[in-house]
Design a protein around this motif. Structure first.
Motif, PDB file in Angstrom:
ATOM      1  N   THR A 137      34.391  30.698  50.166  1.00 58.84           N
ATOM      2  CA  THR A 137      35.508  31.488  51.102  1.00 58.84           C
ATOM      3  C   THR A 137      34.513  32.112  52.270  1.00 58.84           C
ATOM      4  OG1 THR A 137      35.021  33.004  49.521  1.00 58.84           O
ATOM      5  CG2 THR A 137      37.059  31.953  49.223  1.00 58.84           C
ATOM      6  N   LEU A 138      35.425  32.103  53.304  1.00 59.85           N
ATOM      7  CA  LEU A 138      34.653  32.780  54.478  1.00 59.85           C
ATOM      8  C   LEU A 138      34.960  34.221  54.286  1.00 59.85           C
ATOM      9  CD1 LEU A 138      35.976  30.347  57.400  1.00 59.85           C
ATOM     10  CD2 LEU A 138      33.748  30.381  55.942  1.00 59.85           C
ATOM     11  N   ASP A 139      34.135  35.057  54.240  1.00 64.55           N
ATOM     12  CA  ASP A 139      33.916  36.301  54.274  1.00 64.55           C
ATOM     13  C   ASP A 139      34.042  37.114  55.732  1.00 64.55           C
ATOM     14  OD1 ASP A 139      34.100  38.742  52.763  1.00 64.55           O
ATOM     15  OD2 ASP A 139      31.818  38.540  51.961  1.00 64.55           O
ATOM     16  N   ALA A 140      35.172  37.929  55.980  1.00 64.86           N
ATOM     17  CA  ALA A 140      35.242  38.585  57.050  1.00 64.86           C
ATOM     18  C   ALA A 140      34.692  37.959  58.181  1.00 64.86           C
ATOM     19  CB  ALA A 140      34.251  39.733  56.940  1.00 64.86           C
ATOM     20  N   ASP A 141      35.366  36.584  58.382  1.00 68.85           N
ATOM     21  CA  ASP A 141      35.160  35.877  59.499  1.00 68.85           C
ATOM     22  C   ASP A 141      33.739  35.359  59.609  1.00 68.85           C
ATOM     23  OD1 ASP A 141      37.790  35.812  60.057  1.00 68.85           O
ATOM     24  OD2 ASP A 141      38.058  37.158  61.282  1.00 68.85           O
ATOM     25  N   ILE A 142      33.038  35.578  58.950  1.00 67.70           N
ATOM     26  CA  ILE A 142      31.582  35.144  59.013  1.00 67.70           C
ATOM     27  C   ILE A 142      31.361  33.924  58.167  1.00 67.70           C
ATOM     28  CG2 ILE A 142      29.113  35.561  58.663  1.00 67.70           C
ATOM     29  CD1 ILE A 142      30.054  38.742  58.314  1.00 67.70           C
ATOM     30  N   CYS A 143      30.848  32.774  59.030  1.00 66.21           N
ATOM     31  CA  CYS A 143      30.728  31.607  58.418  1.00 66.21           C
ATOM     32  C   CYS A 143      29.286  31.367  57.863  1.00 66.21           C
ATOM     33  CB  CYS A 143      30.888  30.366  59.505  1.00 66.21           C
ATOM     34  SG  CYS A 143      31.063  28.686  58.457  1.00 66.21           S
ATOM     35  N   TYR A 144      29.058  31.512  56.718  1.00 68.75           N
ATOM     36  CA  TYR A 144      27.787  31.381  56.043  1.00 68.75           C
ATOM     37  C   TYR A 144      27.473  29.926  55.924  1.00 68.75           C
ATOM     38  CZ  TYR A 144      28.358  35.835  54.253  1.00 68.75           C
ATOM     39  OH  TYR A 144      28.371  37.379  54.321  1.00 68.75           O
ATOM     40  N   GLY A 145      26.205  29.380  56.391  1.00 69.43           N
ATOM     41  CA  GLY A 145      25.536  27.997  56.308  1.00 69.43           C
ATOM     42  C   GLY A 145      25.596  27.587  54.818  1.00 69.43           C
ATOM     43  N   THR A 146      26.120  26.725  54.334  1.00 64.88           N
ATOM     44  CA  THR A 146      26.179  26.317  52.983  1.00 64.88           C
ATOM     45  C   THR A 146      24.910  26.190  52.437  1.00 64.88           C
ATOM     46  OG1 THR A 146      26.441  23.930  53.632  1.00 64.88           O
ATOM     47  CG2 THR A 146      28.586  25.238  52.678  1.00 64.88           C
ATOM     48  N   GLU A 147      23.705  25.690  53.245  1.00 60.75           N
ATOM     49  CA  GLU A 147      22.542  25.496  52.862  1.00 60.75           C
ATOM     50  C   GLU A 147      21.841  26.960  52.442  1.00 60.75           C
ATOM     51  OE1 GLU A 147      20.453  23.022  55.657  1.00 60.75           O
ATOM     52  OE2 GLU A 147      21.919  21.476  54.756  1.00 60.75           O
ATOM     53  N   ASP A 148      22.256  27.993  52.981  1.00 62.48           N
ATOM     54  CA  ASP A 148      21.889  29.233  52.476  1.00 62.48           C
ATOM     55  C   ASP A 148      22.150  29.827  51.343  1.00 62.48           C
ATOM     56  OD1 ASP A 148      20.240  29.066  54.893  1.00 62.48           O
ATOM     57  OD2 ASP A 148      21.426  30.362  56.142  1.00 62.48           O
ATOM     58  N   PHE A 149      23.881  29.520  51.203  1.00 60.99           N
ATOM     59  CA  PHE A 149      24.163  29.945  50.075  1.00 60.99           C
ATOM     60  C   PHE A 149      25.112  28.826  49.196  1.00 60.99           C
ATOM     61  CE2 PHE A 149      24.394  33.110  53.557  1.00 60.99           C
ATOM     62  CZ  PHE A 149      23.823  34.185  52.696  1.00 60.99           C
ATOM     63  N   PRO A 150      24.297  28.147  48.683  1.00 63.52           N
ATOM     64  CA  PRO A 150      24.870  26.780  47.952  1.00 63.52           C
ATOM     65  C   PRO A 150      25.720  27.335  46.827  1.00 63.52           C
ATOM     66  CG  PRO A 150      22.412  26.868  47.608  1.00 63.52           C
ATOM     67  CD  PRO A 150      22.648  27.995  48.668  1.00 63.52           C
ATOM     68  N   GLN A 151      25.304  28.652  46.220  1.00 67.22           N
ATOM     69  CA  GLN A 151      26.129  28.788  45.071  1.00 67.22           C
ATOM     70  C   GLN A 151      27.364  29.205  45.207  1.00 67.22           C
ATOM     71  OE1 GLN A 151      23.910  30.651  46.673  1.00 67.22           O
ATOM     72  NE2 GLN A 151      24.043  32.817  46.540  1.00 67.22           N
ATOM     73  N   GLN A 152      27.908  29.178  46.549  1.00 69.88           N
ATOM     74  CA  GLN A 152      29.286  29.668  46.897  1.00 69.88           C
ATOM     75  C   GLN A 152      30.148  28.366  46.658  1.00 69.88           C
ATOM     76  OE1 GLN A 152      30.556  31.678  50.183  1.00 69.88           O
ATOM     77  NE2 GLN A 152      28.913  33.516  49.474  1.00 69.88           N
ATOM     78  N   PHE A 153      29.692  27.219  46.587  1.00 73.82           N
ATOM     79  CA  PHE A 153      30.512  25.930  46.121  1.00 73.82           C
ATOM     80  C   PHE A 153      30.535  26.089  44.614  1.00 73.82           C
ATOM     81  CE2 PHE A 153      29.529  24.182  50.099  1.00 73.82           C
ATOM     82  CZ  PHE A 153      30.492  23.213  50.230  1.00 73.82           C
ATOM     83  N   ARG A 154      31.888  26.305  43.784  1.00 75.31           N
ATOM     84  CA  ARG A 154      31.660  26.483  42.648  1.00 75.31           C
ATOM     85  C   ARG A 154      32.397  25.421  42.072  1.00 75.31           C
ATOM     86  NH1 ARG A 154      29.210  30.628  41.793  1.00 75.31           N
ATOM     87  NH2 ARG A 154      29.323  32.378  42.863  1.00 75.31           N
ATOM     88  N   SER A 155      32.121  25.140  40.616  1.00 75.06           N
ATOM     89  CA  SER A 155      33.075  24.173  39.900  1.00 75.06           C
ATOM     90  C   SER A 155      34.194  25.021  39.835  1.00 75.06           C
ATOM     91  CB  SER A 155      32.227  24.000  38.350  1.00 75.06           C
ATOM     92  OG  SER A 155      33.140  23.007  37.826  1.00 75.06           O
ATOM     93  N   ALA A 156      35.577  24.308  39.660  1.00 76.64           N
ATOM     94  CA  ALA A 156      36.825  24.663  39.484  1.00 76.64           C
ATOM     95  C   ALA A 156      37.123  24.482  37.990  1.00 76.64           C
ATOM     96  CB  ALA A 156      37.720  23.935  40.319  1.00 76.64           C
ATOM     97  N   VAL A 157      36.368  23.386  37.477  1.00 78.87           N
ATOM     98  CA  VAL A 157      36.513  22.929  35.879  1.00 78.87           C
ATOM     99  C   VAL A 157      35.274  23.645  35.061  1.00 78.87           C
ATOM    100  CG1 VAL A 157      38.044  21.316  36.689  1.00 78.87           C
ATOM    101  CG2 VAL A 157      35.567  20.609  36.064  1.00 78.87           C
TER     102      VAL A 157
END
Ligand code: ATP
Length: 529
Positions: A157-177
């Motif tokens: 999710t984009l936090d306060a309009d700041i777009c984080y690079g996914t490589e820096d924050f890979p944990q932000q992709f989460r399993s939905a199952v």
């Protein structure tokens, strides 16, 4: 004679030492849910809602080795007849164990060889999982990969309009199952290409229809899964701000880590494996691929191959060219009961279906089901068969394994199966969950002896002849010649359309050599187990 019997018995002793002293499932009784120790009350209520009031013997035996005193100490190899309830046997302990989880990530993976089977198993999980706040996903090429990914992975999710690079924050992709039911091919697609798809938190791996899955490499899915899941043993659960690691303690399986060499003081539990089939392979090299941990073999009775108790087998002996007439007469005597008719190949399935449709005034609705059809058509047919709108399904071996359709009273082998495993899985579409069922096999007189030998492998010594009135058979004869002519025309016109397809017509039994060879080759590989 006695010598032969002794030889046969000797041959059936498994070569793998741990298989020689199995847990006999037939010694377990069914157990009312109210008497089942430790069953999570929300799961119990959900099971009651499904109409299940007790667990079947295989489910009790597996519960004993997982939630009960066995405490998931060992990986389980389960050989139990068709329709005995193997799906719930593994689904229930997994759901119970994950019912205390606080953070969603992919912890259980169930792999099945076909889409239809995976859909069926997902439905069993999905009927129970919401009761304990768990989600189940499906990876089977049923929808587009994009739709599937959106079901399985929560994007950052984009936090306060700041777009984080996914490589820096890979944990932000989460399993939905929490639980994923998959076929090997689509699983590999996600492993290789889906951002955020990870097996690093995997605790449970189920390989259903194991012998079928181990027969083919499917892009090396098994070594890949094991490698990815094992490498996570080095890494504890992802630590999040404000999340106390001790909460993950709840997720540990209740095995005593101290006892098992190599697992002492690990924050992450061992990957628990359960492998199942009604015809489990006893081939050491195949089972070795699973890298089982102190495997425990659970099997029903003393025989390697077991047919359901309530199944009755019959044979019908006739000339090959009269098979369609015998089949029609048999269907007539079964008076609209649900039947699956198995042929030896997708081509034979299509031709038999086409031929039967040229007979007018049939009292039953017939459809075909084979891998040659599009998935959407197969699903529609299956739905109509489940609801009873269609009573007879002419099927290739696509229907053979695992498919569970309520109320199938009869299985008909239009073509004799080449091996006992095929007979067991085909016949197992009826006589499920303790219900009665019949399996009829149409044979040419030259096949009778081989068929007898085949059934003996499953301890079936008597297979009576089933007779249908000869007047009934004769009543279809006048239409037969016309139907055959129309079939020939239809095959010719299709052949014309498709160009130079090498199709030969031998009497009625028209065969496509390639397809038949493939079926036989597959069966032969099974037989070598
Ligand atoms: N405890 C139970 N009470 C009542 N019905 C049950 C129970 N467990 C399973 N069933 C029903 O039994 C049927 C067979 O179950 P399941 O498909 O799991 O069998 P299986 O052993 O996996 O068979 P196969 O080897 O053919 O795949 C299903 O229709 C299921 O709904």
């Amino acid at each position: 004679m006695e010598e032969l019997e002794t030889k046969r018995k000797k041959k059936s002793v498994p070569v793998i030492p741990w298989m020689r002293d199995p847990v006999d499932i037939s010694l377990s009784d069914s157990c009312p849910l109210d008497s089942l120790p430790f069953l999570e009350p929300r799961l119990k209520r959900a099971l009651h809602r499904m109409g299940y009031n007790s667990l079947f013997p295989v489910q009790v035996a597996v519960w004993h080795e997982t939630i009960g005193p066995g405490c998931f100490e060992r990986d389980l190899c389960i050989n139990s007849p068709t329709g005995s309830g193997k799906t719930l046997a593994y689904a229930l302990p997994i759901l119970q164990m994950l019912s205390t989880r606080t953070i969603k990530c992919l912890r259980a993976l169930v792999v099945l060889p076909t889409r239809d089977l995976a859909v069926q198993v997902k439905e069993v999980f999905a009927a129970l999982a919401p009761a304990v706040g768990l989600s189940v996903g499906l990876a089977v090429c049923q929808s587009s990969i994009a739709d599937e990914i959106s079901e399985l992975i929560k994007k950052p999710t984009l936090d306060a309009d700041i777009c984080y690079g996914t490589e820096d924050f890979p944990q932000q992709f989460r399993s939905a199952v929490d639980i994923l039911v998959a076929t090997p091919g689509r699983l590999m697609d996600h492993i290789n290409n889906t951002k955020g798809f990870t097996l690093e938190h995997l605790c449970y791996l189920v390989v259903d229809e194991t012998d079928r899955l181990l027969r083919e490499a499917y892009q090396s899915w098994l070594p890949t899964v094991l490698k990815l899941a094992y490498s996570s043993n080095q890494t504890p659960f992802p630590c999040e701000d404000g999340v106390n690691l001790s909460t993950f303690g709840l997720l540990k399986t209740i095995r005593s880590f101290g006892v098992e060499r190599g697992f002492r003081d690990r924050p992450h539990p061992r990957l628990v494996k359960m492998v199942l089939s009604a015809t489990l392979t006893q081939d050491p090299s195949k089972l070795a691929q699973l890298d089982l941990h102190r495997p425990l073999f659970l099997t029903t009775g003393k025989r390697r191959y077991q047919l359901p108790e309530q199944l009755k087998s019959f044979k019908m002996v006739c000339k090959s060219k009269l098979k369609p007439l015998y089949l029609l007469a048999l269907l007539q005597t079964l008076q609209g009961e649900k039947c699956i008719v198995f042929t030896s190949s997708v081509e034979s399935t299509h031709r038999l279906y086409t031929l039967l449709n040229f007979f007018e005034d049939l009292q039953v609705k017939i459809k075909e089901y084979s891998r040659q059809q599009r998935q959407s058509i197969r699903s529609k047919t299956l739905k109509a068969f489940r609801t009873g709108e269609v009573q007879v399904l002419i099927s290739s071996d696509a229907m053979t394994r695992g498919m569970d359709v309520e109320g199938v009273q009869n299985v008909i082998n239009y073509d004799m199966p080449a091996y006992i495993k095929t007979y067991i899985h085909r016949a197992g579409r009826t006589a499920r969950a303790g219900q009665a069922g019949r399996c009829f096999t149409l044979l040419h007189k030259d096949e009778v002896k081989r068929f007898k030998g085949l059934l003996q492998k499953a301890g079936n010594e008597s297979c009576p002849v089933y007779s249908v009135p000869s007047e009934l058979i004769e009543s279809f004869r006048p239409m037969y010649t016309t139907a055959l002519e129309r079939l020939k025309e239809s095959v010719e016109s299709k052949k014309h359309k498709k160009g130079k397809l090498n199709i030969k017509i031998h009497r009625f039994n028209i065969k496509c050599p390639g397809a038949v060879r493939k079926t036989e080759k597959e069966s032969r590989v099974e037989e070598q187990d």
